[in-house]
Design a protein around this motif. Structure first.
Motif, PDB file in Angstrom:
ATOM      1  N   THR A 261      12.016  47.402  71.154  1.00 14.29           N
ATOM      2  CA  THR A 261      12.808  48.045  70.105  1.00 14.29           C
ATOM      3  C   THR A 261      12.835  47.250  68.801  1.00 14.29           C
ATOM      4  O   THR A 261      12.983  47.844  67.732  1.00 14.29           O
ATOM      5  N   GLU A 262      12.702  45.937  68.834  1.00 17.54           N
ATOM      6  CA  GLU A 262      12.927  45.112  67.634  1.00 17.54           C
ATOM      7  C   GLU A 262      11.649  44.734  66.906  1.00 17.54           C
ATOM      8  O   GLU A 262      10.613  44.497  67.513  1.00 17.54           O
ATOM      9  N   ARG A 263      11.775  44.695  65.559  1.00 19.82           N
ATOM     10  CA  ARG A 263      10.756  44.171  64.651  1.00 19.82           C
ATOM     11  C   ARG A 263       9.447  44.962  64.704  1.00 19.82           C
ATOM     12  O   ARG A 263       8.367  44.394  64.820  1.00 19.82           O
ATOM     13  N   ARG A 264       9.558  46.282  64.624  1.00 20.32           N
ATOM     14  CA  ARG A 264       8.367  47.113  64.452  1.00 20.32           C
ATOM     15  C   ARG A 264       8.060  47.151  62.958  1.00 20.32           C
ATOM     16  O   ARG A 264       8.819  47.700  62.167  1.00 20.32           O
ATOM     17  N   VAL A 265       6.944  46.552  62.562  1.00 22.37           N
ATOM     18  CA  VAL A 265       6.661  46.292  61.153  1.00 22.37           C
ATOM     19  C   VAL A 265       5.384  47.004  60.719  1.00 22.37           C
ATOM     20  O   VAL A 265       4.413  47.075  61.471  1.00 22.37           O
ATOM     21  N   ILE A 266       5.410  47.521  59.498  1.00 23.37           N
ATOM     22  CA  ILE A 266       4.217  48.083  58.853  1.00 23.37           C
ATOM     23  C   ILE A 266       4.486  48.125  57.356  1.00 23.37           C
ATOM     24  O   ILE A 266       5.647  48.072  56.911  1.00 23.37           O
ATOM     25  N   GLY A 267       3.436  48.199  56.567  1.00 22.38           N
ATOM     26  CA  GLY A 267       3.575  48.363  55.116  1.00 22.38           C
ATOM     27  C   GLY A 267       2.701  49.504  54.650  1.00 22.38           C
ATOM     28  O   GLY A 267       1.674  49.808  55.264  1.00 22.38           O
ATOM     29  N   ARG A 268       3.110  50.151  53.575  1.00 19.29           N
ATOM     30  CA  ARG A 268       2.297  51.218  52.990  1.00 19.29           C
ATOM     31  C   ARG A 268       2.209  51.015  51.486  1.00 19.29           C
ATOM     32  O   ARG A 268       3.201  50.713  50.824  1.00 19.29           O
ATOM     33  N   LEU A 269       1.011  51.182  50.963  1.00 19.52           N
ATOM     34  CA  LEU A 269       0.723  51.012  49.540  1.00 19.52           C
ATOM     35  C   LEU A 269       0.243  52.347  48.985  1.00 19.52           C
ATOM     36  O   LEU A 269      -0.600  53.012  49.594  1.00 19.52           O
ATOM     37  N   GLU A 270       0.787  52.763  47.853  1.00 17.69           N
ATOM     38  CA  GLU A 270       0.376  54.006  47.196  1.00 17.69           C
ATOM     39  C   GLU A 270      -0.263  53.667  45.853  1.00 17.69           C
ATOM     40  O   GLU A 270       0.411  53.291  44.909  1.00 17.69           O
ATOM     41  N   LEU A 271      -1.612  53.772  45.794  1.00 16.83           N
ATOM     42  CA  LEU A 271      -2.357  53.559  44.558  1.00 16.83           C
ATOM     43  C   LEU A 271      -3.200  54.798  44.281  1.00 16.83           C
ATOM     44  O   LEU A 271      -3.479  55.583  45.194  1.00 16.83           O
ATOM     45  N   PRO A 272      -3.633  55.001  43.039  1.00 16.94           N
ATOM     46  CA  PRO A 272      -4.554  56.106  42.762  1.00 16.94           C
ATOM     47  C   PRO A 272      -5.979  55.783  43.219  1.00 16.94           C
ATOM     48  O   PRO A 272      -6.284  54.646  43.581  1.00 16.94           O
ATOM     49  N   TRP A 273      -6.832  56.784  43.186  1.00 11.20           N
ATOM     50  CA  TRP A 273      -8.257  56.611  43.513  1.00 11.20           C
ATOM     51  C   TRP A 273      -8.842  55.488  42.667  1.00 11.20           C
ATOM     52  O   TRP A 273      -8.522  55.342  41.483  1.00 11.20           O
ATOM     53  N   ARG A 274      -9.730  54.713  43.253  1.00 16.51           N
ATOM     54  CA  ARG A 274     -10.293  53.558  42.563  1.00 16.51           C
ATOM     55  C   ARG A 274     -11.630  53.173  43.184  1.00 16.51           C
ATOM     56  O   ARG A 274     -11.956  53.587  44.306  1.00 16.51           O
ATOM     57  N   VAL A 275     -12.388  52.368  42.473  1.00 16.60           N
ATOM     58  CA  VAL A 275     -13.661  51.831  42.966  1.00 16.60           C
ATOM     59  C   VAL A 275     -13.570  50.322  42.933  1.00 16.60           C
ATOM     60  O   VAL A 275     -13.284  49.721  41.893  1.00 16.60           O
ATOM     61  N   VAL A 276     -13.819  49.686  44.095  1.00 12.74           N
ATOM     62  CA  VAL A 276     -13.788  48.230  44.215  1.00 12.74           C
ATOM     63  C   VAL A 276     -15.106  47.786  44.843  1.00 12.74           C
ATOM     64  O   VAL A 276     -15.457  48.233  45.943  1.00 12.74           O
ATOM     65  N   ASP A 277     -15.843  46.935  44.142  1.00 10.48           N
ATOM     66  CA  ASP A 277     -17.137  46.433  44.618  1.00 10.48           C
ATOM     67  C   ASP A 277     -18.062  47.573  45.026  1.00 10.48           C
ATOM     68  O   ASP A 277     -18.751  47.527  46.064  1.00 10.48           O
ATOM     69  N   GLY A 278     -18.068  48.637  44.218  1.00  8.10           N
ATOM     70  CA  GLY A 278     -18.965  49.757  44.472  1.00  8.10           C
ATOM     71  C   GLY A 278     -18.501  50.729  45.536  1.00  8.10           C
ATOM     72  O   GLY A 278     -19.162  51.739  45.782  1.00  8.10           O
ATOM     73  N   GLN A 279     -17.362  50.474  46.183  1.00  9.72           N
ATOM     74  CA  GLN A 279     -16.831  51.339  47.237  1.00  9.72           C
ATOM     75  C   GLN A 279     -15.648  52.132  46.683  1.00  9.72           C
ATOM     76  O   GLN A 279     -14.744  51.562  46.078  1.00  9.72           O
ATOM     77  N   ALA A 280     -15.672  53.455  46.915  1.00 11.22           N
ATOM     78  CA  ALA A 280     -14.571  54.305  46.467  1.00 11.22           C
ATOM     79  C   ALA A 280     -13.477  54.325  47.528  1.00 11.22           C
ATOM     80  O   ALA A 280     -13.754  54.434  48.727  1.00 11.22           O
ATOM     81  N   TRP A 281     -12.228  54.219  47.052  1.00  5.40           N
ATOM     82  CA  TRP A 281     -11.065  54.254  47.948  1.00  5.40           C
ATOM     83  C   TRP A 281     -10.149  55.391  47.522  1.00  5.40           C
ATOM     84  O   TRP A 281      -9.884  55.583  46.339  1.00  5.40           O
TER      85      TRP A 281
END
Length: 714
Positions: A261-281
Motif C-alpha cells: 500500500t505505501e510509497r507507490r511512486v510515478i511521475g508524469r511530464l507534459e511537453l509539446p511535440w519535439r525532436v531530440v537528436d533526430g528522434q520525434a517525441w
C-alpha cells in the motif's frame, strides 16, 4: 508494519527487473528449475536458509526478501520514458485538457479539493484532510532535487521545446519556467497531500483510479451521484499549474496492489511535440521503472520506492494513512504575477524579496480560495460532521516561511457558517426578527423526466437559509448554492432588491446537502451534476443535460432561481426612508455623473430626473452590476431617460459599455433600454448588468461612470 506481497508474484517480478530467468536463478542457487517454478506458482515457499541465497542472487539484502514491501534495486533502474512520435506524422502542441483551466492556484485548489472530497473514505466518518505545501528551493537544495528527477536526461527535451517556443503556447510557458529556474536560481514546488482518501488504486494499465489519473485523459471514475467531478478534466489543473509541465506522485493505497500500500511512486511530464537528436517525441513522458513485459522494456510503470527516494523527491508523507501526494514542479500562479509595490521589508533587504512575495501571495490566495469555495464542506454542527479539513504552509529549503495555517470556515464565511450550523442544529426560524437569527424556506426544484418526455418526475425540496451579514463577510448579499459534496457551485445576486436593504447572506442546499431524507435527493444530484460545466461554477444548459433530458431542461433551474429570489425578497426586504443611515453611507462611497455645463433653458418648474444614488460591484463573470436610484421632479409628465454606462479615462472620450440586461425595480419601466417613469412618483430605482464582452480592458482595472441622458441617450 505493512504486510508484504506474496512471495511467488514478488519473486517473478524481481526476476523480470533483474533480467533473470527461472532457470538462471535455479542454477545460481544449485536447485532445480522445478523448485523455483513451485515458488512462483505459490505451491511452496523457500526455506529460511535459502532466503539469504536468493537475496544474494537478486543483489539485495535479506530484509527485503523477507518483508517484500519494495522491489530490489538490481536490474532496470528508474528512468524517464518519452512517448515516441506518432507514425502518421501527427503532432500535439500540449495536453488539450490543460487549456480548460488557467494556471491559477485558486483554480487548482478548487479542482484538487473537489477530487479529494470525491475520494474520501466514508466508512470511518472522518473528514478528508488536504494540506497544501509551498516550498521554494534554492542553492544546494535545488541542485539535489534536480539530480533526483534526473534533470540531465530531461534537459535536451526542454532545450528542444525552447527552440520551438515561438510556435507553441505550451512551449512558451515551459521556456519561461526553465529560464526562471536558472536565471533566478530558484524553483517553487507546490505539494497537495490528502489523507483519509482512497489513493490511486488499481493496475498501471487496466481500468482503475491509477490509470485514470496517470495514463488517461477525459476519464472520470467518480462513484456516487454526489460526486463533484464528472468530466475527467480536474486533474489537468495539476499540470497546468506547473511551468515545467511536471508532476510527481506518491500514493498510499486504501486497497493493496501487489500486496503493498505505501510509497507507490510515478511521475508524469507534459511537453509539446519535439525532436531530440533526430528522434520525434509525441509529448508526454513518465518517470518510473522500466516494465520488462513491454517491448524492449521501454515503457515505465510505477514502482514501490524506499523512504530515502521519496525524501529526495520531496514526496514524504507524514503518516501511512491512505491518500495521494501530488508534487507540482515549477508551480506558477498567473494571478500573482502582477507587479506589486515593494514594502518596507523589501527596501531594507535591497529589494531581493521577489521570491518571498511570490510564495506569500500563493499562500494567501490558496487560503482565500479554500475558505470561499469549501466553507460548507468544512462546517459541522449537531450530528453532522465536516467532510473536509484544509491547511496551507510555506517553506524555503525546508525552513518555515509561513507556519501551517488551518482554514477556519467561521473566519472565512462567518454568516454562512452560522446559517449552516443553525440548519444542522435545528435552530432556524420562519422569519428574521433579530440579529443572528437564521430563517429557513423550502424552495421547489421540479425535476423533469429523462429522454425528452413531457412531465415532472417529482419535486425536490431545496433548503434556503438566510441570515444578516456580518462586517467580516467579503461579498455580501449573495446566494451560495451547493449540493452533496458541499462545494460552492454557484454564487449569485438577487435581482430587484431595493436600495438600502439590510445586507444578508443566503445559502441554498440541494440534493444530499438538503438532507439525506429530502425527497428525490438522488435524482436532484444527478440532474444538477449534469447541468454543471467543467468548471463546476454554475448550473445551466449543457450538452449532457440536453442529451439525457431535453433542450429545455435548464428552464427548471431558471424556475428554481426565481423561487429562490422571491423567497429571499420576502425575508430581507424592509422599506427604509430615503435619508436612512444606510443610504447616507452609500452616498459617501459612490458618486454619479452630473453635467457641469450650462443646460438649455427650460420652462419654469420643468426639470429632468436626476441620479441620486448608485451601488456598483463586479460580478463573477466580470460584468458591472449596478443599482441606481433616480430623484424625480414634481411633474405630471416626465421625459424618457436613457442610462449610459462609461469607463472613466484620464484623457479622450470615455468608452461606452453595452448593457446585457436593464430592469426596472420601482417607479419606472424599461422599454428598449429607455427608462419611462411612473407619473407622480417621487423616486425610481433600476438595475443593470453590463455586457462583459464589451469591456475593452479587465473590469477590475477600471472605474465606472453612469450618466442619465434625455431621450435615446446619444
Amino acid at each position: 508494519m505493512e504486510a508484504g506481497e506474496e512471495f511467488g508474484p514478488w519473486l517473478a517480478r524481481q526476476l523480470k527487473i533483474a533480467g533473470k530467468t527461472q532457470a538462471e536463478l535455479a542454477e545460481e542457487l544449485g536447485l532445480t528449475r522445478a523448485a523455483v517454478s513451485a515458488w512462483i506458482t505459490k505451491r511452496s515457499v523457500p526455506r529460511a536458509t535459502v532466503m539469504g541465497e536468493i537475496a544474494k542472487a537478486l543483489g539485495t539484502d535479506l530484509s527485503t526478501v523477507h518483508t517484500r514491501t519494495t522491489d530490489t534495486q538490481a536490474g532496470l533502474p528508474v528512468t524517464w520514458y518519452h512517448r515516441p512520435g506518432y507514425l502518421d506524422g501527427g503532432r500535439d502542441g500540449g495536453n488539450a485538457a490543460a487549456f480548460a483551466f488557467d494556471a491559477d492556484v485558486q483554480v487548482l485548489a478548487r479542482e484538487t479539493c473537489q477530487n479529494s472530497l470525491d475520494e474520501r473514505l466514508v466508512e470511518n466518518g472522518r473528514p478528508v484532510r488536504v494540506r497544501y505545501t509551498i516550498h521554494e528551493l534554492t542553492g544546494e537544495a535545488l541542485e539535489a532535487f534536480r539530480a533526483a528527477i534526473l534533470w540531465d536526461r530531461l534537459q535536451p527535451h526542454y532545450l528542444a521545446v525552447s527552440e520551438s517556443a515561438a510556435d507553441q503556447k505550451v512551449g512558451r510557458v515551459v521556456d519561461a519556467g526553465v529560464r526562471d529556474m536558472f536565471e533566478k536560481g530558484r524553483l517553487i514546488l507546490l505539494r497537495v497531500d490528502d489523507y483519509n482518501a482512497s489513493g490511486l488504486t488499481g493496475d498501471d494499465y487496466d481500468d482503475g483510479k491509477f490509470a485514470a489519473v496517470v495514463r488517461r485523459q477525459l476519464e472520470s471514475l467518480k462513484s456516487g451521484r454526489a460526486a463533484g467531478g464528472s468530466y475527467g478534466l480536474g486533474k489537468a489543473t495539476l499540470w497546468a499549474t506547473s511551468a515545467l509541465g511536471m508532476v510527481l506522485i506518491n500514493s498510499t493505497l486504501s486497497v493493496p496492489h501487489e500486496g503493498r500500500t505505501e510509497r507507490r511512486v510515478i511521475g508524469r511530464l507534459e511537453l509539446p511535440w519535439r525532436v531530440v537528436d533526430g528522434q520525434a517525441w509525441a509529448g508526454p513522458a513518465w518517470l518510473g521503472r522500466p516494465d520488462p513485459e513491454t517491448p524492449n522494456a521501454e515503457v515505465v510503470r510505477s514502482w514501490w520506492a524506499d523512504e530515502e527516494t521519496v525524501e529526495r523527491l520531496h514526496l514524504t508523507r507524514e503518516s501511512d494513512e491512505p491518500g495521494t501526494s501530488f508534487l507540482i514542479v515549477g508551480a506558477h500562479d498567473v494571478a500573482s504575477l502582477a507587479p506589486e509595490k515593494p514594502d518596507a521589508a523589501d527596501d531594507e533587504n535591497g529589494g531581493d524579496d521577489d521570491g518571498t512575495r511570490d510564495i506569500t501571495a500563493m499562500h494567501h490566495r490558496l487560503v482565500e480560495a479554500l475558505g470561499r469555495d469549501f466553507w460548507a464542506a468544512m462546517t459541522g454542527g449537531g450530528s453532522k460532521l465536516p467532510l473536509l479539513e484544509t491547511s496551507v504552509r510555506t517553506l524555503r529549503n525546508g525552513e518555515v516561511v509561513i507556519p501551517e495555517e488551518k482554514v477556519d470556515p467561521a473566519e472565512a464565511q462567518p454568516s454562512r457558517t452560522r446559517a449552516l450550523r443553525a440548519f444542522y442544529e435545528g435552530t432556524t426560524v420562519d422569519r428574521l426578527t433579530q440579529a443572528g437569527q437564521v430563517a429557513l424556506r423550502n424552495v421547489p426544484l421540479r425535476l423533469p423526466l429523462t429522454g425528452g418526455r413531457r412531465g415532472t418526475l417529482g419535486t425536490h425540496q431545496g433548503v434556503l437559509l438566510v441570515t444578516e451579514a456580518e462586517e467580516k463577510d467579503a461579498a455580501k448579499s449573495e446566494v451560495h448554492s451547493l449540493r452533496g459534496n458541499r462545494m460552492t457551485i454557484k454564487k449569485s445576486t438577487v435581482h430587484g432588491l431595493p436600495l438600502g436593504v439590510t445586507a444578508f447572506q443566503a445559502v441554498l442546499l440541494l440534493g444530499h446537502a438538503a438532507g439525506e431524507s429530502a425527497p428525490f435527493a438522488d435524482d436532484a444530484e444527478e440532474f444538477l451534476r449534469a447541468a454543471e460545466p467543467p468548471e463546476h461554477d454554475r448550473w445551466g444548459q449543457t450538452e449532457e443535460l440536453t442529451l439525457r433530458w431535453s433542450h429545455s431542461a435548464h428552464h427548471r433551474i431558471a424556475a428554481l432561481t426565481a423561487e429562490v429570489n422571491s423567497a429571499v425578497k420576502e425575508l430581507v426586504v424592509r422599506p427604509k426612508s430615503a435619508g436612512s443611515q444606510e443610504n447616507a453611507k452609500l452616498r459617501k462611497k459612490l458618486t454619479v455623473q452630473r453635467k457641469t455645463t450650462a443646460a438649455p433653458k427650460r420652462a419654469a418648474g420643468s426639470t429632468l430626473p436626476e441620479l441620486d444614488g448608485l451601488e456598483a460591484r463586479i460580478g463573477a463573470g466580470g460584468e458591472w452590476q449596478i443599482t441606481a436610484e433616480v430623484k424625480l421632479p414634481r411633474a405630471e409628465e416626465l421625459p424618457a431617460m436613457t442610462p449610459v454606462v462609461l469607463l472613466d479615462v484620464r484623457s479622450g472620450s470615455r468608452p461606452r459599455l453595452d448593457w446585457a440586461e436593464l430592469v426596472a425595480v420601482d417607479g419606472c419601466e424599461v422599454e428598449d433600454g429607455v427608462l419611462r417613469f411612473t407619473p407622480r412618483a417621487r423616486r425610481a430605482v433600476f438595475r443593470g448588468f453590463t455586457d462583459a464582452t464589451s469591456h475593452p480592458v479587465r473590469t477590475e482595472l477600471t472605474r465606472l461612470v453612469l450618466e442619465l441622458r434625455a431621450g435615446t441617450g446619444e
